[in-house]
Design an enzyme around this catalytic site. Sequence first.
Site, PDB file in Angstrom:
ATOM      1  N   LYS A  69      -8.714  -1.060   0.951  1.00 14.44           N
ATOM      2  CA  LYS A  69      -9.761  -1.536   1.860  1.00 14.44           C
ATOM      3  C   LYS A  69     -10.431  -2.723   1.201  1.00 14.44           C
ATOM      4  O   LYS A  69     -10.793  -2.659   0.016  1.00 14.44           O
ATOM      5  CB  LYS A  69     -10.808  -0.453   2.162  1.00 14.44           C
ATOM      6  CG  LYS A  69     -10.455   0.405   3.350  1.00 14.44           C
ATOM      7  CD  LYS A  69     -10.392  -0.417   4.611  1.00 14.44           C
ATOM      8  CE  LYS A  69      -9.736   0.370   5.739  1.00 14.44           C
ATOM      9  NZ  LYS A  69      -9.391  -0.520   6.856  1.00 14.44           N
ATOM     10  N   GLU A  73       0.809  -1.222   0.000  1.00 15.75           N
ATOM     11  CA  GLU A  73       0.000   0.000   0.000  1.00 15.75           C
ATOM     12  C   GLU A  73       0.838   1.266   0.000  1.00 15.75           C
ATOM     13  O   GLU A  73       1.700   1.470   0.853  1.00 15.75           O
ATOM     14  CB  GLU A  73      -0.939   0.020   1.213  1.00 15.75           C
ATOM     15  CG  GLU A  73      -1.868   1.223   1.215  1.00 15.75           C
ATOM     16  CD  GLU A  73      -2.961   1.141   2.268  1.00 15.75           C
ATOM     17  OE1 GLU A  73      -3.792   2.061   2.330  1.00 15.75           O
ATOM     18  OE2 GLU A  73      -2.993   0.154   3.033  1.00 15.75           O
TER      19      GLU A  73
END
Length: 473
Positions: free
Chosen positions: A290, A274
Amino acid sequence: MGPPLDPTSVQIPIAHPVERLVAAVAGWPEPSILESGPGFGPAGRWSVLAAYPRLVFEAVGPRWTIRTDSGGFEQGDDPLGRLEALTREYRLADSADEPDPDARPFQGGLIGFLGYDLAPLLERLPRKAPRDSRLPDVRMALYDTAVAVDHQNGAAAILAWDVVGEGRDAVARRARFWRRALRDAVASPRRVERSTLGEAVSNFTRDEYLDAVRRAIEYVHAGDVFQVNLSQRFEARGKVDALDLHLRLRRESPAPFSALLRWRDRAVVSASPESFHQTRGERIVTRPIKGTRPRGDSPEADAALAAELTASPKDRAELTMIVDLERNDLGRVCRYGSVAVTEPLTLETYADVHHLVATVQGKLREGVGPVDVVRATFPGGSITGAPKIRAMQIIDELEPTRRSLYTGAIGYLSRGGTSGFNIAIRTALVEGDRVRYQVGGGIVADSSPEDEYEETLHKGRGLRRVLAGEDAP
């Protein structure tokens, strides 16, 4: 590999295997290795391997220290203010620059990390759990020489810059020293000791974690938060070689933002998927994650899990919620009207999991520097929850230990108008004979405590296998 940054810099092409280069630089003083690899597109184009820092900046709570390679030492208060002064002194990631969009990202500057426990310097937050880590809250080291590997074409080069004003002759001598030292190290590589660790034990029992998730859900139903990220920490003890952990993790769980940072008896070993944020000149991009599903045992099962994640109303809603938070954070430092969601939802697949990812970008206001961006956006919303401050308060209440670096950021502040940080997840922290890693997930109103617990195990699968000494299948 493109022209040097300026006339005082030096570039020497080299032709050694990447793994040999990583092993060589990792054995030198205080290395900082930001590594990616083929298969991750533009996000994974470059690896940067640096060592021999000219100075090291560290902060614990409100106090900072600076140690130079010549033996100098400074200390004081206001860590972010002093870090900001360093960025001005060494011309790091000046937002007024307009870099070549095809240039290498790191062109001399600071590499290191911002720990999650830096957050109380930015917001009024409680601290229930005592500090139990010897890692500082911030550690950034200034490097003027590195190996850059371009995974787009396989080319590698030694790059040396005149960061501290020594002149071109000194820069050229330093580059030649690195060439000789790399040649010798690659020809006679040091032995990598196999790490031998005991069982990784959580700071929660399973029932305790389920109870904490239920408590988080109660906060959501009460209207305190829309989402809160809850994590558990695993710890193992034994004989540790940080390079061994890094080399095995890069094979077990390849990621676009892998890292190995090592000093004294401490190290950070990371395989993060990420991005926290990347800047090039006035442009800033963040890519929150997410939504998670494990990889399937067969191509059919894998495709079904990916399709389930993509179609999940709960996971899509979680991502939308965090995208809104990131838009608000970027709006604090970007020009009015420039913040846009360029990819609202994409599926990305890694060794152990599928993720949902979005892309948000904007144009920084004139005069906004890299530390201003940190003040406005740190820590990343995808690993705290929303609203961010209330979510962090609940995290402090429910998690029994401090996070240290976990869910902070690892990356660089560079000359040439660039900076880049990942989110410090899928990350192991080494302190002497102790190794820790932490895994979590976002809790919302319809979360299942049992499913949330299992998700943490899926996310930690690669690190768990590496610490257990298991080889990738």
